[in-house]
Design a protein around this motif. Sequence first.
Motif, PDB file in Angstrom:
ATOM      1  N   ALA A 222       0.816  -1.213   0.000  1.00 27.05           N
ATOM      2  CA  ALA A 222       0.000   0.000   0.000  1.00 27.05           C
ATOM      3  C   ALA A 222       0.848   1.261   0.000  1.00 27.05           C
ATOM      4  O   ALA A 222       0.336   2.349  -0.278  1.00 27.05           O
ATOM      5  CB  ALA A 222      -0.929   0.003   1.220  1.00 27.05           C
ATOM      6  N   LYS A 223       2.140   1.125   0.307  1.00 24.92           N
ATOM      7  CA  LYS A 223       3.024   2.290   0.368  1.00 24.92           C
ATOM      8  C   LYS A 223       3.913   2.412  -0.875  1.00 24.92           C
ATOM      9  O   LYS A 223       4.770   3.290  -0.945  1.00 24.92           O
ATOM     10  CB  LYS A 223       3.907   2.209   1.616  1.00 24.92           C
ATOM     11  N   VAL A 224       3.714   1.532  -1.856  1.00 22.67           N
ATOM     12  CA  VAL A 224       4.541   1.563  -3.070  1.00 22.67           C
ATOM     13  C   VAL A 224       3.649   1.794  -4.279  1.00 22.67           C
ATOM     14  O   VAL A 224       2.870   0.917  -4.668  1.00 22.67           O
ATOM     15  CB  VAL A 224       5.350   0.257  -3.236  1.00 22.67           C
ATOM     16  N   ASP A 225       3.750   2.978  -4.859  1.00 22.39           N
ATOM     17  CA  ASP A 225       3.029   3.272  -6.103  1.00 22.39           C
ATOM     18  C   ASP A 225       3.630   2.491  -7.256  1.00 22.39           C
ATOM     19  O   ASP A 225       2.922   1.985  -8.127  1.00 22.39           O
ATOM     20  CB  ASP A 225       3.103   4.775  -6.390  1.00 22.39           C
ATOM     21  N   GLY A 226       4.957   2.417  -7.272  1.00 25.53           N
ATOM     22  CA  GLY A 226       5.619   1.722  -8.361  1.00 25.53           C
ATOM     23  C   GLY A 226       7.111   1.634  -8.121  1.00 25.53           C
ATOM     24  O   GLY A 226       7.637   2.124  -7.120  1.00 25.53           O
ATOM     25  N   VAL A 227       7.779   0.980  -9.057  1.00 27.03           N
ATOM     26  CA  VAL A 227       9.230   0.830  -8.989  1.00 27.03           C
ATOM     27  C   VAL A 227       9.824   1.347 -10.294  1.00 27.03           C
ATOM     28  O   VAL A 227       9.277   1.120 -11.373  1.00 27.03           O
ATOM     29  CB  VAL A 227       9.640  -0.635  -8.749  1.00 27.03           C
ATOM     30  N   LYS A 228      10.925   2.053 -10.171  1.00 20.47           N
ATOM     31  CA  LYS A 228      11.680   2.480 -11.350  1.00 20.47           C
ATOM     32  C   LYS A 228      12.898   1.576 -11.451  1.00 20.47           C
ATOM     33  O   LYS A 228      13.715   1.509 -10.526  1.00 20.47           O
ATOM     34  CB  LYS A 228      12.122   3.935 -11.241  1.00 20.47           C
ATOM     35  N   VAL A 229      13.003   0.885 -12.552  1.00 18.23           N
ATOM     36  CA  VAL A 229      14.071  -0.096 -12.736  1.00 18.23           C
ATOM     37  C   VAL A 229      15.029   0.412 -13.806  1.00 18.23           C
ATOM     38  O   VAL A 229      14.646   0.596 -14.963  1.00 18.23           O
ATOM     39  CB  VAL A 229      13.489  -1.464 -13.147  1.00 18.23           C
ATOM     40  N   SER A 230      16.285   0.653 -13.411  1.00 16.56           N
ATOM     41  CA  SER A 230      17.299   1.171 -14.329  1.00 16.56           C
ATOM     42  C   SER A 230      18.468   0.200 -14.378  1.00 16.56           C
ATOM     43  O   SER A 230      19.554   0.453 -13.845  1.00 16.56           O
ATOM     44  CB  SER A 230      17.774   2.556 -13.873  1.00 16.56           C
ATOM     45  N   LEU A 231      18.240  -0.951 -15.025  1.00 17.91           N
ATOM     46  CA  LEU A 231      19.270  -1.988 -15.137  1.00 17.91           C
ATOM     47  C   LEU A 231      19.700  -2.226 -16.582  1.00 17.91           C
ATOM     48  O   LEU A 231      20.626  -3.001 -16.821  1.00 17.91           O
ATOM     49  CB  LEU A 231      18.765  -3.304 -14.536  1.00 17.91           C
ATOM     50  N   LEU A 232      19.033  -1.584 -17.538  1.00 16.90           N
ATOM     51  CA  LEU A 232      19.327  -1.754 -18.964  1.00 16.90           C
ATOM     52  C   LEU A 232      19.260  -3.231 -19.363  1.00 16.90           C
ATOM     53  O   LEU A 232      20.073  -3.718 -20.153  1.00 16.90           O
ATOM     54  CB  LEU A 232      20.694  -1.153 -19.317  1.00 16.90           C
ATOM     55  N   ASP A 233      18.271  -3.933 -18.814  1.00 18.15           N
ATOM     56  CA  ASP A 233      18.084  -5.358 -19.080  1.00 18.15           C
ATOM     57  C   ASP A 233      16.591  -5.586 -19.275  1.00 18.15           C
ATOM     58  O   ASP A 233      15.826  -5.743 -18.311  1.00 18.15           O
ATOM     59  CB  ASP A 233      18.625  -6.171 -17.900  1.00 18.15           C
ATOM     60  N   ALA A 234      16.147  -5.596 -20.535  1.00 13.56           N
ATOM     61  CA  ALA A 234      14.715  -5.678 -20.832  1.00 13.56           C
ATOM     62  C   ALA A 234      14.113  -6.989 -20.346  1.00 13.56           C
ATOM     63  O   ALA A 234      12.983  -7.003 -19.835  1.00 13.56           O
ATOM     64  CB  ALA A 234      14.487  -5.523 -22.339  1.00 13.56           C
ATOM     65  N   ARG A 235      14.832  -8.097 -20.486  1.00 12.99           N
ATOM     66  CA  ARG A 235      14.292  -9.387 -20.057  1.00 12.99           C
ATOM     67  C   ARG A 235      14.050  -9.393 -18.554  1.00 12.99           C
ATOM     68  O   ARG A 235      12.994  -9.835 -18.081  1.00 12.99           O
ATOM     69  CB  ARG A 235      15.256 -10.511 -20.440  1.00 12.99           C
ATOM     70  N   ARG A 236      15.009  -8.898 -17.792  1.00 13.13           N
ATOM     71  CA  ARG A 236      14.861  -8.896 -16.335  1.00 13.13           C
ATOM     72  C   ARG A 236      13.712  -7.983 -15.903  1.00 13.13           C
ATOM     73  O   ARG A 236      12.957  -8.314 -14.993  1.00 13.13           O
ATOM     74  CB  ARG A 236      16.179  -8.469 -15.671  1.00 13.13           C
ATOM     75  N   GLU A 237      13.578  -6.829 -16.554  1.00 11.53           N
ATOM     76  CA  GLU A 237      12.468  -5.935 -16.207  1.00 11.53           C
ATOM     77  C   GLU A 237      11.124  -6.591 -16.504  1.00 11.53           C
ATOM     78  O   GLU A 237      10.185  -6.486 -15.707  1.00 11.53           O
ATOM     79  CB  GLU A 237      12.590  -4.604 -16.951  1.00 11.53           C
ATOM     80  N   ALA A 238      11.020  -7.260 -17.651  1.00 10.84           N
ATOM     81  CA  ALA A 238       9.758  -7.916 -17.992  1.00 10.84           C
ATOM     82  C   ALA A 238       9.409  -9.007 -16.981  1.00 10.84           C
ATOM     83  O   ALA A 238       8.237  -9.188 -16.619  1.00 10.84           O
ATOM     84  CB  ALA A 238       9.841  -8.501 -19.401  1.00 10.84           C
ATOM     85  N   GLU A 239      10.417  -9.738 -16.514  1.00 13.42           N
ATOM     86  CA  GLU A 239      10.167 -10.759 -15.499  1.00 13.42           C
ATOM     87  C   GLU A 239       9.772 -10.127 -14.174  1.00 13.42           C
ATOM     88  O   GLU A 239       8.863 -10.618 -13.480  1.00 13.42           O
ATOM     89  CB  GLU A 239      11.415 -11.626 -15.319  1.00 13.42           C
ATOM     90  N   LEU A 240      10.435  -9.043 -13.797  1.00 11.12           N
ATOM     91  CA  LEU A 240      10.141  -8.377 -12.529  1.00 11.12           C
ATOM     92  C   LEU A 240       8.716  -7.838 -12.502  1.00 11.12           C
ATOM     93  O   LEU A 240       7.993  -8.024 -11.507  1.00 11.12           O
ATOM     94  CB  LEU A 240      11.141  -7.244 -12.297  1.00 11.12           C
ATOM     95  N   ARG A 241       8.291  -7.204 -13.574  1.00 11.82           N
ATOM     96  CA  ARG A 241       6.963  -6.586 -13.541  1.00 11.82           C
ATOM     97  C   ARG A 241       5.845  -7.618 -13.451  1.00 11.82           C
ATOM     98  O   ARG A 241       4.765  -7.333 -12.936  1.00 11.82           O
ATOM     99  CB  ARG A 241       6.773  -5.661 -14.742  1.00 11.82           C
ATOM    100  N   ARG A 242       6.091  -8.842 -13.913  1.00  3.91           N
ATOM    101  CA  ARG A 242       5.094  -9.909 -13.783  1.00  3.91           C
ATOM    102  C   ARG A 242       4.942 -10.342 -12.321  1.00  3.91           C
ATOM    103  O   ARG A 242       3.914 -10.917 -11.949  1.00  3.91           O
ATOM    104  CB  ARG A 242       5.493 -11.123 -14.634  1.00  3.91           C
TER     105      ARG A 242
END
Length: 387
Positions: A222-242
């Motif tokens: 409830a205290k997290v609107d979102g996460v900003k991910v700056s890893l320059l790794d599209a596959r990892r970001e796609a897995e994280l957001r799921r």
Amino acid sequence: MIRLPDENGVLRVHEPRAEPAGPVLLPPSGAPPASRTVFAAAHVVADPLADPNSGVPALDWDATLAFRRHLWSHGLCVAEAMDTAQRGMGLDWTAAAELTRRSAAEARAVGGRVACGAGTDQLPTGEVDLEAVRRAYEEQLEVVEKAGAQAIVMASRALAATARGPDDYLNVYGELLRQAAEPVILHWLGPMFDPALEGYWGSTELDAATGTFLRIIEEHPAKVDGVKVSLLDARREAELRRRLPEGVRCYTGDDFNYPELIAGDGEFHSDALLGVFDPLAPLAAGAVRLLDAGDRDGFEAALAPTVPLARHLFEAPTRFYKTGVVFLAWLAGHQDHFVMAGGMQSARSLPHLARAYELADGLGLFPDPELAETRMRRLLDLHGVAR
């Protein structure tokens, strides 16, 4: 015709555009995109007459705030006092706090949205304890919330140097989130942007680090609107957001792969919080409006040509990308000089800047191509490049 130097010192011919691109020519709409939340991390305009040896960063407040109005006019949200604004590389906490207060007041005046970075960069360099890190975070969070802005909890160099494992991150972030008045954005900034953040979340192994990061979110959804991910790794970001809890957004900070991440895979997509949307604001806003209309192909066709410029600006050493961002703002007429806090205008080579000009001009990014060409020629003259 203009002759530009490449990395080997060879001059090549570039024919500047006569007109900007369509989205740059169109009057800005002001309305935010509907299908995605889009933040541009904004740069600051330094005072070129300030003494660089004074140790106090001085900003041109009028030009700095005018640029934020430019971003809001295109319907973008502003991410303030982030690394794009030279946090930790020329902009200290005193100046960042004033920037936060002024930008938040400007946002209220024009009806724009702003989120501001809260970190620990007021701490002295050297060894500190976890309690000092926590207090520093609390101080900055209080400044952001009192200003009326959303908080972006930035990665902390001091925490990275002090923490002995995942539990220290869980404790510090857990206490901070319990105190937050409104949902925050958590920022995971990779070491390519800041080498001092190597091993953040308690491990250099990214799967383990991701597990700790997700645990913090899952314990305080409830205290997290979102996460900003700056890893320059599209596959990892796609897995994280799921794996994010329902209702928690993923704001891509991937300045290499943003078109595909924002477009999404049909089930999940990323919103955006990007430094590259500082120079790309009109084109980015126009592209996302195509997504609003259900035109994914049009979105990809509009944004894909911007990727070579983005990858050039963010090439290694990636942490110096902000030099190119400010350079393009000067060429575009958003400021009258190419001077940065801490002398960072010298962090990139002339061939790098020349290529940035060439790519941006090819995109039609400059509202006044003739002005951009004139300023590029002025820089070449300053460096003694024969015409």
